[in-house]
Design a protein around this motif. Structure first.
Motif, short mmCIF file in Angstrom:
data_model
loop_
_atom_site.label_atom_id
_atom_site.label_comp_id
_atom_site.label_asym_id
_atom_site.label_seq_id
_atom_site.Cartn_x
_atom_site.Cartn_y
_atom_site.Cartn_z
N LEU A 147 -9.30 -32.36 70.37
CA LEU A 147 -8.31 -31.90 69.42
C LEU A 147 -7.16 -31.24 70.18
N VAL A 148 -5.95 -31.67 69.87
CA VAL A 148 -4.75 -31.27 70.61
C VAL A 148 -3.84 -30.47 69.68
N LYS A 149 -3.56 -29.23 70.06
CA LYS A 149 -2.71 -28.35 69.24
C LYS A 149 -1.26 -28.52 69.66
N THR A 150 -0.66 -29.55 69.13
CA THR A 150 0.66 -29.96 69.60
C THR A 150 1.74 -28.91 69.39
N THR A 151 1.57 -28.05 68.40
CA THR A 151 2.60 -27.05 68.11
C THR A 151 2.30 -25.70 68.74
N ALA A 152 1.37 -25.65 69.69
CA ALA A 152 0.90 -24.37 70.23
C ALA A 152 2.03 -23.51 70.79
#
Length: 396
Positions: A147-152
């Motif tokens: 799972l990739v938190k693109t807006t981190a």
């Protein structure tokens, strides 16, 4: 008695249902998918984790897939929420293990609360799922559906207020490795570091097993000029063959040590994190001495370590793996960890004494806090006598 009856493991978990999260990338050669998880919050506070620092994890799940990793339960919970299963919160003891800020003397008995990051991630999921992924058992989904938190980074810029941290550290990579292979593609950790250049005076820590961190050396140097920065290279053994049996896809020991040297040569306050120390496998004086000797050669500013903690996720993944790979140890682990997550006090005390004696022998401070000591090597002192309870772990 069958091997499966040696320890009351978790009940077999049902496969994680096909995920509805958007697919960002797929690596057929590794059988891995990378799924987008938008988030509204990115920071985990000490109040919600029960630990003495703030934490931040750009990814949920990890391609390294170390068999002892405690973070599988967090991934399972997020995936269930993504599929609309209410379930309840993840078991707290599986969400976070004892942090790198405690030494081997720490017993990790405090049970942290569920990671709020998981709740925020779940609340932010897209309303209309564009795709569904194949069902995998939870232990495997952790390694194959990242799972990739693109807006981190953007969320961090909006929500980080230094006064709110109240002087506590902010540690990146407490649950899953921020420099796992996915970082080459998504560069989330790099974007987070770039965002942190907008502040001054923070206490920052990074934990990783990956030499990929050297890609960001220049940014780390800029951060070190603005903040109190420490980088922790995690390594539990210099025995590459042994590591292949317990963490098959993690970087080789020599690569991690080379990264450590590159960091210290670049002026970064970096040290070796010996974690976890595995009873009967990596806890001998010889094995630990090899690590500290290698750390000294790499210019490490400090070394720290802590012992294995057998929480729910570890029971479900590592203990069955142990029974297959090291059957001679399985019964001893079963006996010692029956009904408990930590080793007995006498073992922890003996291991702590051994580790501190080696720290002194190789000229490291015995202060095992995460930030370590900025002092370089001191005059080595005479090793203290170490109780031989540890040797009973050949095994317990």
């Amino acid at each position: 008695m069958t091997m499966g009856a040696q320890l009351p493991l978790l009940s077999a978990s049902p496969p994680v249902r096909p995920s509805a999260l958007p697919v960002l990338d797929e690596r057929a050669s590794r059988g891995a998918s990378f799924l987008e998880v938008p988030v509204k919050a990115i920071l985990n506070s000490p109040a919600t984790t029960g630990m003495g620092f703030w934490s931040l994890n750009p990814y949920v799940g990890c391609e390294f897939g170390c068999t002892y990793c405690y973070a599988r339960e967090t991934h399972k919970w997020v995936m269930e929420r993504a599929d609309g299963r209410t379930g309840g919160r993840a078991d707290a003891s599986a969400v976070m293990d004892p942090p790198a800020s405690i030494g081997v003397e720490g017993n990790g008995t405090e049970e942290p609360s569920a990671d709020p990051l998981v709740r925020q991630s779940a609340q932010s999921l897209p309303a209309s799922p564009p795709a569904r992924r194949p069902a995998l058992p939870p232990w495997l989904a952790f390694e194959k559906q990242i799972l990739v938190k693109t807006t981190a980074a953007a969320v961090l810029r909006r929500t980080l207020f230094p006064a709110k941290l109240a002087g506590a550290s902010l540690v990146i990579g407490t649950a899953t490795d921020p420099y796992q292979p996915a970082e080459r593609r998504f560069r989330l950790t790099r974007s987070i570091l770039e965002a942190l250049l907008g502040w001054r005076g923070l206490t920052l820590g990074i934990i990783t097993k990956s030499p990929l961190i050297l890609r960001d050396l220049r940014i780390l140097q800029q951060l070190a000029a603005r903040h109190d920065l420490s980088v922790n290279i995690s390594l539990s053994s210099t025995d590459a063959a042994l590591l292949r049996r317990i963490e098959a896809r993690s970087p080789a020991p020599h690569a991690r040590l080379r990264a450590l040297k590159g960091l210290t040569d670049g002026g970064i306050n970096a040290g070796l994190l010996v974690a976890p120390i595995l009873p009967g496998l990596t806890d001998s004086r010889e094995a630990l001495a090899a690590l500290l000797r290698a750390a000294r050669s790499a210019g490490a500013c400090y070394v720290a370590g802590f012992p294995l903690r057998v929480g729910p996720a570890t029971r479900a993944r590592f203990l069955p793996h142990l029974a297959r790979e090291f059957p001679e140890l399985a019964e001893r682990y079963a006996r010692h960890f029956n009904g408990r997550d930590t080793a007995r006090r006498e073992y922890i005390d003996a291991l702590s004494a051994r580790f501190k004696a080696l720290q002194r022998e190789y000229g490291f401070s015995t202060d095992s806090s995460m930030s370590g000591s900025r002092r370089r090597y001191r005059q080595a002192s005479k090793p203290a006598a170490v109780p031989e309870v540890v040797e009973q772990w050949r095994l317990l």
